[in-house]
Design a protein around this motif. Sequence first.
Motif, PDB file in Angstrom:
ATOM      1  N   ASP A  62      -5.371  -1.755 -10.453  1.00 10.63           N
ATOM      2  CA  ASP A  62      -5.087  -2.092  -9.063  1.00 10.63           C
ATOM      3  C   ASP A  62      -5.485  -0.902  -8.200  1.00 10.63           C
ATOM      4  O   ASP A  62      -4.738   0.078  -8.070  1.00 10.63           O
ATOM      5  CB  ASP A  62      -3.600  -2.415  -8.892  1.00 10.63           C
ATOM      6  CG  ASP A  62      -3.261  -2.893  -7.478  1.00 10.63           C
ATOM      7  OD1 ASP A  62      -4.134  -2.780  -6.588  1.00 10.63           O
ATOM      8  OD2 ASP A  62      -2.120  -3.360  -7.268  1.00 10.63           O
ATOM      9  N   HIS A 120      -3.550   5.245  -1.460  1.00 15.49           N
ATOM     10  CA  HIS A 120      -3.430   3.808  -1.726  1.00 15.49           C
ATOM     11  C   HIS A 120      -4.795   3.112  -1.707  1.00 15.49           C
ATOM     12  O   HIS A 120      -4.970   2.049  -1.117  1.00 15.49           O
ATOM     13  CB  HIS A 120      -2.467   3.156  -0.732  1.00 15.49           C
ATOM     14  CG  HIS A 120      -1.115   3.797  -0.709  1.00 15.49           C
ATOM     15  ND1 HIS A 120      -0.436   4.142  -1.847  1.00 15.49           N
ATOM     16  CD2 HIS A 120      -0.310   4.151   0.336  1.00 15.49           C
ATOM     17  CE1 HIS A 120       0.724   4.698  -1.525  1.00 15.49           C
ATOM     18  NE2 HIS A 120       0.822   4.718  -0.199  1.00 15.49           N
ATOM     19  N   GLY A 121      -5.760   3.770  -2.353  1.00 10.37           N
ATOM     20  CA  GLY A 121      -7.065   3.147  -2.535  1.00 10.37           C
ATOM     21  C   GLY A 121      -8.042   3.300  -1.396  1.00 10.37           C
ATOM     22  O   GLY A 121      -9.187   2.847  -1.488  1.00 10.37           O
ATOM     23  N   SER A 161      -5.631  -0.520  -5.137  1.00  9.03           N
ATOM     24  CA  SER A 161      -4.862  -0.324  -3.907  1.00  9.03           C
ATOM     25  C   SER A 161      -3.706   0.647  -4.106  1.00  9.03           C
ATOM     26  O   SER A 161      -3.063   1.042  -3.133  1.00  9.03           O
ATOM     27  CB  SER A 161      -4.318  -1.662  -3.401  1.00  9.03           C
ATOM     28  OG  SER A 161      -3.322  -2.172  -4.275  1.00  9.03           O
ATOM     29  N   LYS A 162      -3.447   1.041  -5.358  1.00  5.07           N
ATOM     30  CA  LYS A 162      -2.351   1.984  -5.634  1.00  5.07           C
ATOM     31  C   LYS A 162      -2.847   3.402  -5.918  1.00  5.07           C
ATOM     32  O   LYS A 162      -2.037   4.314  -6.100  1.00  5.07           O
ATOM     33  CB  LYS A 162      -1.542   1.486  -6.832  1.00  5.07           C
ATOM     34  CG  LYS A 162      -0.811   0.170  -6.585  1.00  5.07           C
ATOM     35  CD  LYS A 162       0.000  -0.229  -7.805  1.00  5.07           C
ATOM     36  CE  LYS A 162       0.775  -1.521  -7.561  1.00  5.07           C
ATOM     37  NZ  LYS A 162       1.566  -1.929  -8.760  1.00  5.07           N
TER      38      LYS A 162
END
Length: 408
Positions: A338, A354-355, A340-341
């Motif tokens: 993921d 966060h990405g 985005s983390k």
Amino acid sequence: MAVNFPQIVPADLKPVAGIELGYAEGGIKKPNRKDVLVMKLAQTATVAGVFTKNRFCAAPVQISKSNLASGAHIRALLVNTGNANAGTGEQGLARAQESCAALAGLLDCAPEQILPFSTGVILEPLPVDKIVAALPAAIADLKADNWFNAAEAIMTTDTLPKAASRTVTIGGHAVTMTGISKGAGMIKPNMATMLGYLAFDAKVAQPVLEQIVRHAADHSFNAITIDGDTSTNDSFMLIATGAGALEVTSTDTQEYIELRDAVTDLSRHLAQLIIRDGEGATKFMTITVEEGATVEECRKVAYAIAHSPLVKTAFFASDPNLGRILAAVGYAGIDDLDVSKINLYLDDVWVAKHGGRNPEYQEADGQRVMQQSEITVRVVLARGDQSATVWTCDLSHDYVSINADYRS
């Protein structure tokens, strides 16, 4: 141009009771250079090692693995530079065995009690006659305080010899350990183009020594990379000479843990010297990946970054083109990642949050860090509690030149 390479003072390299070292100039590739090394071991010594996982492993690797597996009591190690004896087929095996037999005859032991090692050019016949002719001089030179000359005798494209010593107290007993390593290119575990030898004077049971060498390798020589190439000859050998007072017969003791950690610490230092002397290196880079689901996936991400030519050339140029790092994280092979983390840090600078680009990140901050000779890249995956660290260097014009001219 080694990166912050510590000065190695020959007098600071401590003799280890139970091992003597001697070198000779055999003229294997070039005249007037140290290129044959003999390490003679005491009768009390035990030896364990780890080797390259390249399926095209060299003849000396095959023989050393076989001799260790046979349970033979190892009496000496024989190293030559200038020729890898790899890609040489049955003839290569025969020539490596011939060198072992010659040394065994001089030391009054069996050929299977000799471990051979070679490093240099692949696909060329081993000039065994030159090695055999040099053995008497190497044996005549045998002495306990010969570690610096030994470090020079195993060099190929290295610009500096790599060696270090430690004295630690374990269980009330002083333990002296000294090691040497070589390598500057074709570095990528398992192992790295590298030869490494570390001796200490404790008494250690063979199964215990095998546990120590695997642990030490995984946290040192198997955590470095220069160019992603795995050599045919890589070997890391651990020698417990048995000449000291400390005795370790089990892994279930505090003495084992302390000895293992001391060996690992010295191994890590020797491994990092290889990176600091990487071919054409101008930057020493620590890649740390945190909060992974497994150590394996953390290592995948770290190596994806460390192997990327785009990342490495950007660091050489001191160019904070840090999106290249995120791209490497993305193709590292974690299918359910993921992004985005993910958080990315360059030393103390928070680059990606966060990405995406951290709103507070300023390129001037990245530029400041990139100008340094030592840089830490830290990636936080936010998917677990495991971590891994890999050490590498940048990729410069000199790397291309050195490897283009290697055989000339």
